[in-house]
Design a protein around this motif. Structure first.
Motif, short mmCIF file in Angstrom:
data_model
loop_
_atom_site.label_atom_id
_atom_site.label_comp_id
_atom_site.label_asym_id
_atom_site.label_seq_id
_atom_site.Cartn_x
_atom_site.Cartn_y
_atom_site.Cartn_z
N GLY A 89 0.78 -1.22 0.00
CA GLY A 89 0.00 0.00 0.00
C GLY A 89 0.82 1.28 0.00
N MET A 90 2.13 1.17 -0.13
CA MET A 90 2.99 2.35 -0.11
C MET A 90 3.90 2.35 -1.34
N ASP A 91 3.29 2.37 -2.50
CA ASP A 91 4.04 2.26 -3.76
C ASP A 91 4.91 3.47 -4.06
N TRP A 92 4.80 4.51 -3.29
CA TRP A 92 5.55 5.74 -3.55
C TRP A 92 7.00 5.68 -3.08
N PHE A 93 7.39 4.61 -2.36
CA PHE A 93 8.80 4.48 -1.96
C PHE A 93 9.23 3.03 -1.92
N VAL A 94 10.55 2.84 -1.93
CA VAL A 94 11.19 1.53 -1.86
C VAL A 94 12.14 1.57 -0.67
N ASN A 95 12.14 0.54 0.15
CA ASN A 95 13.11 0.42 1.25
C ASN A 95 14.30 -0.39 0.76
N LEU A 96 15.36 0.31 0.41
CA LEU A 96 16.58 -0.33 -0.04
C LEU A 96 17.43 -0.67 1.19
N ARG A 97 17.93 -1.92 1.25
CA ARG A 97 18.86 -2.27 2.33
C ARG A 97 20.11 -1.42 2.12
N ALA A 98 20.46 -0.64 3.11
CA ALA A 98 21.55 0.33 3.00
C ALA A 98 22.87 -0.33 2.60
N THR A 99 23.12 -1.53 3.08
CA THR A 99 24.39 -2.19 2.81
C THR A 99 24.48 -2.76 1.39
N MET A 100 23.42 -2.61 0.61
CA MET A 100 23.48 -2.98 -0.81
C MET A 100 24.14 -1.88 -1.63
N LEU A 101 24.26 -0.68 -1.07
CA LEU A 101 24.92 0.41 -1.78
C LEU A 101 26.41 0.13 -1.87
N ASP A 102 27.02 0.53 -2.98
CA ASP A 102 28.46 0.33 -3.14
C ASP A 102 29.24 1.05 -2.04
#
Length: 155
Positions: A89-102
């Motif tokens: 129900g919250m299609d306006w954002f994505v929760n990216l796991r921070a440690t997936m960032l380079d």
């Protein structure tokens, strides 16, 4: 990389799935719920809430894992890294796991949630702490406060 230096790129452990972030984060967080503990095999999960229009999978095809419910948890199909979540129900954002960032060296959780389920020794430097989730009406203020704090020069 810093919180204001976009675009960011990242990927899973094996590199088969890659992502790109082109919009500033809305919020950073640590979740202490037992579900996140089990999916990360750690004390909590670390997330960066990214506006959906500023998030893209640029390589590979992530698969749904976790509970396979309405909230969708995406994993690399090869190394099984938990990469991001699209909350129900919250299609306006994505929760990216921070440690997936380079480079996640800039990351600090601004809020922490589900501390009522947290391991007694697990602490974060989050500015705001919640036994469960913030009240829905608190999010506008949290997003505004985070944006103001994220724009301040460090040092």
């Amino acid at each position: 990389m810093s919180a204001g230096n976009l675009p960011w790129e990242g990927g899973c452990r094996c590199g088969q799935v890659r992502v790109k972030v082109t919009a500033p984060p809305l919020l950073t967080m640590a979740c202490h719920c037992t579900g996140c503990q089990r999916m990360t095999a750690s004390a909590f999960s670390l997330s960066v809430a990214i506006p959906s229009e500023g998030f893209a999978v640029t390589r590979g095809e992530p698969v749904i894992g976790g509970l396979h419910g309405a909230t969708r948890h995406y994993f690399c199909p090869h190394c099984m890294s938990w990469m991001f979540t699209r909350p129900e129900g919250m299609d306006w954002f994505v929760n990216l796991r921070a440690t997936m960032l380079d480079d996640a060296s800039w990351f600090t959780p601004f809020i922490e949630t589900w501390t009522s389920e947290g391991l007694p020794w697990a602490a974060t430097p989050a500015v705001h702490s919640y036994a469960a989730l913030p009240a829905l009406e608190d999010y506008d203020g949290l997003l505004r406060e985070y944006a103001e704090q994220a724009l301040k020069p460090k040092g």
